[in-house]
Write an enzyme that holds these catalytic residues in place. Structure first.
Site, mmCIF file in Angstrom:
data_model
loop_
_atom_site.group_PDB
_atom_site.id
_atom_site.type_symbol
_atom_site.label_atom_id
_atom_site.label_comp_id
_atom_site.label_asym_id
_atom_site.label_seq_id
_atom_site.Cartn_x
_atom_site.Cartn_y
_atom_site.Cartn_z
ATOM 1 N N LYS A 13 0.822 -1.215 0.000
ATOM 2 C CA LYS A 13 0.000 0.000 0.000
ATOM 3 C C LYS A 13 0.854 1.263 0.000
ATOM 4 C CE LYS A 13 -2.380 -1.043 3.662
ATOM 5 N NZ LYS A 13 -1.785 -2.360 3.952
ATOM 6 N N ARG A 88 -9.861 1.985 8.232
ATOM 7 C CA ARG A 88 -9.424 0.628 8.579
ATOM 8 C C ARG A 88 -10.541 -0.211 9.172
ATOM 9 N NH1 ARG A 88 -3.387 -0.526 9.579
ATOM 10 N NH2 ARG A 88 -2.435 1.241 8.568
ATOM 11 N N ARG A 127 11.027 -7.052 5.212
ATOM 12 C CA ARG A 127 11.063 -5.623 5.527
ATOM 13 C C ARG A 127 11.604 -5.399 6.939
ATOM 14 N NH1 ARG A 127 5.621 -2.153 5.056
ATOM 15 N NH2 ARG A 127 5.204 -2.908 7.154
ATOM 16 N N ARG A 133 12.193 -2.683 11.559
ATOM 17 C CA ARG A 133 10.936 -2.106 12.047
ATOM 18 C C ARG A 133 10.385 -2.947 13.184
ATOM 19 N NH1 ARG A 133 7.020 0.261 7.465
ATOM 20 N NH2 ARG A 133 5.575 -0.212 9.138
ATOM 21 N N ARG A 144 -1.160 -8.640 13.397
ATOM 22 C CA ARG A 144 -1.671 -7.614 12.478
ATOM 23 C C ARG A 144 -2.589 -8.230 11.426
ATOM 24 N NH1 ARG A 144 3.313 -4.581 10.209
ATOM 25 N NH2 ARG A 144 1.759 -3.265 9.202
#
Length: 189
Positions: A13, A88, A127, A133, A144
């Site tokens: 996204k 969301r 990632r 992260r 998530r």
């Protein structure tokens, strides 16, 4: 053009939002960017948001809604915008409808980036490794995805019923995904 981009974490996204907003000459409005800026800036809002994000939970609607409402009222968003990370959940979608009605405009299209969960896990683990992260460790990734299925996925049927949804296969080279999205957007212009 007023566009909402939805899809699971790791669907691309953020990448597609940046590219598509640029191609459409509209601002990208990303709650993730707003949250991260507040976190890195050490603001009170950032501290609150960080606690939720570290758990893989969504930042509460009242905080998110206020930020988005202010952003969509800015001059550069009058001719259009691309929302990345909002709405969301169904309550936020209804709030977005109210925001847009207050501005005298409507949503044009909702692009759903479609990626299977194993690909999402692979992408996010990569990632996390590259960017270090904290919201991308495997336990948080799986949480998530559960949150996405429970809270965000119902948006797909909400927008599909309203005739606004365009499903985009988000697997493959970035340029190909962008082309698929642009084709869908052109069909709505």
């Amino acid at each position: 053009m007023r566009v909402v981009l939805v899809g699971p974490p790791g669907a691309g996204k953020g990448t597609q939002a940046q590219i598509l907003a640029s191609k459409l000459s509209i601002p990208k409005v990303s709650t993730g960017d707003i949250f991260r800026a507040n976190v890195s800036g050490g603001t009170e809002l950032g501290k609150k948001a960080q606690a939720y994000m570290d758990r893989g939970d969504l930042v509460p609607d009242e905080i998110t809604n206020a930020m988005v409402r202010d952003r969509l009222a800015e001059d550069d968003a009058r001719a259009g915008f691309l929302l990345d990370g909002f709405p969301r959940n169904l309550a936020q979608a209804e709030t977005l409808d109210e925001m847009l009605a207050d501005l005298g405009v409507k949503l044009d299209v909702v692009l759903e980036l479609v990626v299977d969960e194993e690909e999402v896990i692979r992408r996010l683990a990569e990632r996390a490794r590259i960017d270090n992260r904290s919201d991308d460790n495997e336990e948080t990734i799986r949480h998530r995805l559960v949150v996405y299925r429970e809270q965000t996925a119902p948006l797909v049927s909400f927008y599909e019923k309203r005739g606004l949804l365009e499903k985009i296969d988000a697997v493959g080279p970035i340029e190909e995904v962008t082309q698929r999205a642009m084709t869908a957007l052109k069909s709505r212009a």
